[in-house]
Design a protein around this motif. Structure first.
Motif, mmCIF file in Angstrom:
data_model
loop_
_atom_site.group_PDB
_atom_site.id
_atom_site.type_symbol
_atom_site.label_atom_id
_atom_site.label_comp_id
_atom_site.label_asym_id
_atom_site.label_seq_id
_atom_site.Cartn_x
_atom_site.Cartn_y
_atom_site.Cartn_z
ATOM 1 N N PHE A 130 0.758 -1.296 -0.017
ATOM 2 C CA PHE A 130 -0.001 0.086 -0.041
ATOM 3 C C PHE A 130 0.728 1.305 0.054
ATOM 4 C CE2 PHE A 130 -2.499 -3.516 1.595
ATOM 5 C CZ PHE A 130 -3.925 -3.018 1.177
ATOM 6 N N ALA A 131 0.654 2.200 -1.125
ATOM 7 C CA ALA A 131 1.555 3.315 -1.059
ATOM 8 C C ALA A 131 0.961 4.260 -0.098
ATOM 9 C CB ALA A 131 1.223 3.705 -2.430
ATOM 10 N N ASP A 132 -0.070 4.532 0.184
ATOM 11 C CA ASP A 132 -0.963 5.389 1.116
ATOM 12 C C ASP A 132 -1.213 5.100 2.566
ATOM 13 O OD1 ASP A 132 -3.132 3.697 0.352
ATOM 14 O OD2 ASP A 132 -3.936 5.439 -0.847
ATOM 15 N N ARG A 133 -0.870 3.941 2.863
ATOM 16 C CA ARG A 133 -0.923 3.310 4.318
ATOM 17 C C ARG A 133 0.211 3.077 5.139
ATOM 18 N NH1 ARG A 133 -5.337 0.950 5.936
ATOM 19 N NH2 ARG A 133 -4.423 1.339 7.878
ATOM 20 N N ALA A 134 0.176 3.512 6.461
ATOM 21 C CA ALA A 134 1.469 3.169 7.172
ATOM 22 C C ALA A 134 1.536 1.904 7.784
ATOM 23 C CB ALA A 134 1.525 4.059 8.441
ATOM 24 N N TYR A 135 2.763 1.240 7.807
ATOM 25 C CA TYR A 135 2.991 -0.140 8.262
ATOM 26 C C TYR A 135 3.599 -0.140 9.507
ATOM 27 C CZ TYR A 135 2.245 -2.083 3.456
ATOM 28 O OH TYR A 135 1.709 -2.385 2.363
ATOM 29 N N ASP A 174 0.639 13.063 2.061
ATOM 30 C CA ASP A 174 1.523 13.795 1.182
ATOM 31 C C ASP A 174 1.855 13.260 -0.174
ATOM 32 O OD1 ASP A 174 4.610 14.434 0.533
ATOM 33 O OD2 ASP A 174 3.796 16.032 1.642
ATOM 34 N N THR A 175 1.367 13.816 -1.242
ATOM 35 C CA THR A 175 1.572 13.439 -2.556
ATOM 36 C C THR A 175 3.129 13.014 -2.628
ATOM 37 O OG1 THR A 175 -0.381 14.698 -3.203
ATOM 38 C CG2 THR A 175 1.075 14.046 -5.015
ATOM 39 N N ALA A 176 4.137 13.808 -2.474
ATOM 40 C CA ALA A 176 5.442 13.561 -2.857
ATOM 41 C C ALA A 176 5.967 12.116 -2.229
ATOM 42 C CB ALA A 176 6.257 14.848 -2.575
ATOM 43 N N ALA A 177 5.519 12.201 -1.006
ATOM 44 C CA ALA A 177 5.760 10.877 -0.209
ATOM 45 C C ALA A 177 5.043 9.630 -0.806
ATOM 46 C CB ALA A 177 5.487 11.144 1.322
ATOM 47 N N VAL A 178 3.744 9.595 -1.100
ATOM 48 C CA VAL A 178 3.237 8.572 -1.908
ATOM 49 C C VAL A 178 3.871 8.151 -2.913
ATOM 50 C CG1 VAL A 178 0.987 7.800 -2.849
ATOM 51 C CG2 VAL A 178 0.946 8.924 -0.652
ATOM 52 N N ALA A 179 4.105 9.300 -3.806
ATOM 53 C CA ALA A 179 4.873 8.822 -5.250
ATOM 54 C C ALA A 179 6.165 8.220 -5.016
ATOM 55 C CB ALA A 179 4.825 10.328 -6.096
ATOM 56 N N ALA A 180 7.030 8.880 -3.919
ATOM 57 C CA ALA A 180 8.346 8.227 -3.578
ATOM 58 C C ALA A 180 8.230 6.831 -3.192
ATOM 59 C CB ALA A 180 9.113 9.138 -2.703
ATOM 60 N N ARG A 181 7.122 6.617 -2.364
ATOM 61 C CA ARG A 181 7.071 5.278 -1.936
ATOM 62 C C ARG A 181 6.705 4.263 -2.858
ATOM 63 N NH1 ARG A 181 3.346 3.373 3.346
ATOM 64 N NH2 ARG A 181 5.065 3.873 4.360
ATOM 65 N N VAL A 182 5.850 4.602 -3.855
ATOM 66 C CA VAL A 182 5.490 3.577 -5.130
ATOM 67 C C VAL A 182 6.910 3.231 -5.939
ATOM 68 C CG1 VAL A 182 4.328 3.561 -7.266
ATOM 69 C CG2 VAL A 182 3.206 4.493 -5.330
ATOM 70 N N VAL A 183 7.787 4.335 -6.128
ATOM 71 C CA VAL A 183 8.810 4.012 -6.592
ATOM 72 C C VAL A 183 9.725 3.088 -5.794
ATOM 73 C CG1 VAL A 183 11.009 4.888 -7.930
ATOM 74 C CG2 VAL A 183 8.818 6.137 -8.200
ATOM 75 N N ASP A 184 9.943 3.333 -4.474
ATOM 76 C CA ASP A 184 10.675 2.499 -3.773
ATOM 77 C C ASP A 184 10.237 1.171 -3.693
ATOM 78 O OD1 ASP A 184 12.495 4.598 -3.055
ATOM 79 O OD2 ASP A 184 11.460 5.039 -1.162
ATOM 80 N N HIS A 239 -2.388 12.008 -6.203
ATOM 81 C CA HIS A 239 -1.335 10.901 -5.782
ATOM 82 C C HIS A 239 -1.062 10.028 -6.616
ATOM 83 C CE1 HIS A 239 -1.633 12.246 -1.912
ATOM 84 N NE2 HIS A 239 -2.595 11.319 -1.364
ATOM 85 N N ALA A 240 -2.219 9.525 -7.448
ATOM 86 C CA ALA A 240 -1.862 8.444 -8.552
ATOM 87 C C ALA A 240 -1.335 9.268 -9.850
ATOM 88 C CB ALA A 240 -3.400 8.038 -9.136
ATOM 89 N N ARG A 241 -1.504 10.531 -10.030
ATOM 90 C CA ARG A 241 -0.796 11.173 -11.121
ATOM 91 C C ARG A 241 0.714 11.193 -10.952
ATOM 92 N NH1 ARG A 241 -5.602 15.476 -12.109
ATOM 93 N NH2 ARG A 241 -6.893 14.216 -13.747
ATOM 94 N N ALA A 242 1.049 11.791 -9.577
ATOM 95 C CA ALA A 242 2.257 11.829 -9.312
ATOM 96 C C ALA A 242 3.209 10.513 -9.279
ATOM 97 C CB ALA A 242 2.376 12.449 -7.807
ATOM 98 N N ALA A 243 2.506 9.539 -8.889
ATOM 99 C CA ALA A 243 2.828 8.203 -8.842
ATOM 100 C C ALA A 243 3.321 7.786 -10.082
ATOM 101 C CB ALA A 243 2.174 7.102 -8.046
ATOM 102 N N ARG A 244 2.528 7.764 -11.162
ATOM 103 C CA ARG A 244 2.542 7.286 -12.558
ATOM 104 C C ARG A 244 3.680 7.797 -13.238
ATOM 105 N NH1 ARG A 244 -1.071 4.117 -15.367
ATOM 106 N NH2 ARG A 244 0.786 4.173 -16.875
ATOM 107 N N ALA A 245 4.009 9.590 -13.069
ATOM 108 C CA ALA A 245 4.951 10.169 -13.336
ATOM 109 C C ALA A 245 6.310 9.694 -12.777
ATOM 110 C CB ALA A 245 4.642 11.513 -13.081
ATOM 111 N N ALA A 246 6.309 9.380 -11.565
ATOM 112 C CA ALA A 246 7.581 8.958 -11.082
ATOM 113 C C ALA A 246 8.067 7.587 -11.583
ATOM 114 C CB ALA A 246 7.409 9.075 -9.342
ATOM 115 N N LEU A 247 7.055 6.614 -11.557
ATOM 116 C CA LEU A 247 7.435 5.516 -12.148
ATOM 117 C C LEU A 247 7.854 5.750 -13.611
ATOM 118 C CD1 LEU A 247 4.194 3.418 -10.824
ATOM 119 C CD2 LEU A 247 6.589 3.121 -10.327
ATOM 120 N N ALA A 248 7.313 6.358 -14.387
ATOM 121 C CA ALA A 248 7.681 6.774 -15.807
ATOM 122 C C ALA A 248 9.265 7.079 -15.660
ATOM 123 C CB ALA A 248 6.792 7.648 -16.384
ATOM 124 N N ASP A 249 9.572 8.072 -14.875
ATOM 125 C CA ASP A 249 10.808 8.805 -14.752
ATOM 126 C C ASP A 249 11.945 7.585 -14.300
ATOM 127 O OD1 ASP A 249 9.599 11.423 -15.403
ATOM 128 O OD2 ASP A 249 10.022 12.073 -13.645
#
Length: 250
Positions: A165-170, A188-198, A232-242
């Motif tokens: 989960f990109a938007d839930r704490a573990y 936080d959008t930037a944090a969610v996008a960074a977590r998806v890439v990680d 969040h989803a748009r930022a995540a997709r852009a970060a994954l593409a990058d």
């Protein structure tokens, strides 16, 4: 001859058809849609419209089954006997299958929702009931890595998908922090996008106490009802593409 390395890829899913959030925008940004089945949210017409959106966008459809908990949005644990839970899960899968088929789609996997999802991480009786129903429906199961449900599904010979989960704490143990606790939902959008890439690149995630834990997920979830979900989803997709990561259902 050395073949070129294949780019990494990951499935991105979202919970949709719940009557909240912007399904039309979200479905264009994911590769799998966990469509509510009416027990925790979603009217028949909402489910049909969501399936239509998924089919039009070539997005995989999953049945998002739940406890019969409309008032609690499926987020309250319920004691329920095995026969009842098996029947409830099969009923939901069957209903969504018919709706998806009516618009040219298919239901390709099952992902429990909310409290049921969390329960079958460790509750063996309910996990076995869910796995029994999913096996009778002949579908793969999506669940948390290390869950009892995935263990039982593998023993039954079912295909499985692990999820993060990109938007839930573990927690440090790799389970989700309960929504009743502070910081359980990341906004936080930037944090969610960074977590998806990680997650896609390393299979690791930082728990709420700062511990690094291994997750290794086949699919990454972005909740459609989280505040700022579309951003969040748009930022995540852009970060994954990058990062050179392809988004594709597995």
């Amino acid at each position: 001859m050395t073949l070129p390395a294949q780019p990494p890829e990951v499935d991105v899913n979202a919970d949709l058809g719940e009557g909240v959030g912007d399904d039309a925008a979200m479905v264009a940004l994911v590769s799998s849609a966990n469509v509510a089945c009416g027990f925790h949210a979603g009217t028949p017409i909402e489910l049909r419209r969501t399936c239509e959106l998924a089919v039009a966008s070539d997005v995989r459809i999953g049945a998002q089954v739940s406890y019969p908990d409309w008032d609690g949005f499926g987020r309250r644990f319920m004691e329920i006997d095995s026969d009842q839970l098996i029947a409830d899960v099969l009923f939901q899968i069957g209903a969504l299958t018919a709706i998806a088929r009516s618009v040219g789609g298919t239901v390709d996997y099952v992902k429990p929702h909310g409290a049921l999802y969390n329960a079958i991480v460790g509750h063996r009786q309910q996990a076995l009931a869910v796995v029994t129903a999913v096996a009778e429906a002949g579908l793969p199961l999506m669940s948390l890595p290390g869950s009892v449900a995935l263990e039982l599904a593998r023993e039954a010979g079912l295909p499985v998908f692990t999820e993060a989960f990109a938007d839930r704490a573990y927690t440090p143990e790799g389970t989700l922090v309960p929504r009743t606790e502070p910081g359980a939902v990341l906004t936080d959008t930037a944090a969610v996008a960074a977590r998806v890439v990680d997650l896609a690149a390393t299979g690791r995630i930082t728990a709420i106490d700062g511990t690094a834990i291994d997750v290794h997920a086949d699919s990454i979830c972005l909740h459609g009802d989280t505040p700022g979900a579309v951003a969040h989803a748009r930022a995540a997709r852009a970060a994954l593409a990058d990062a050179g990561v392809l988004v594709r259902a597995r």
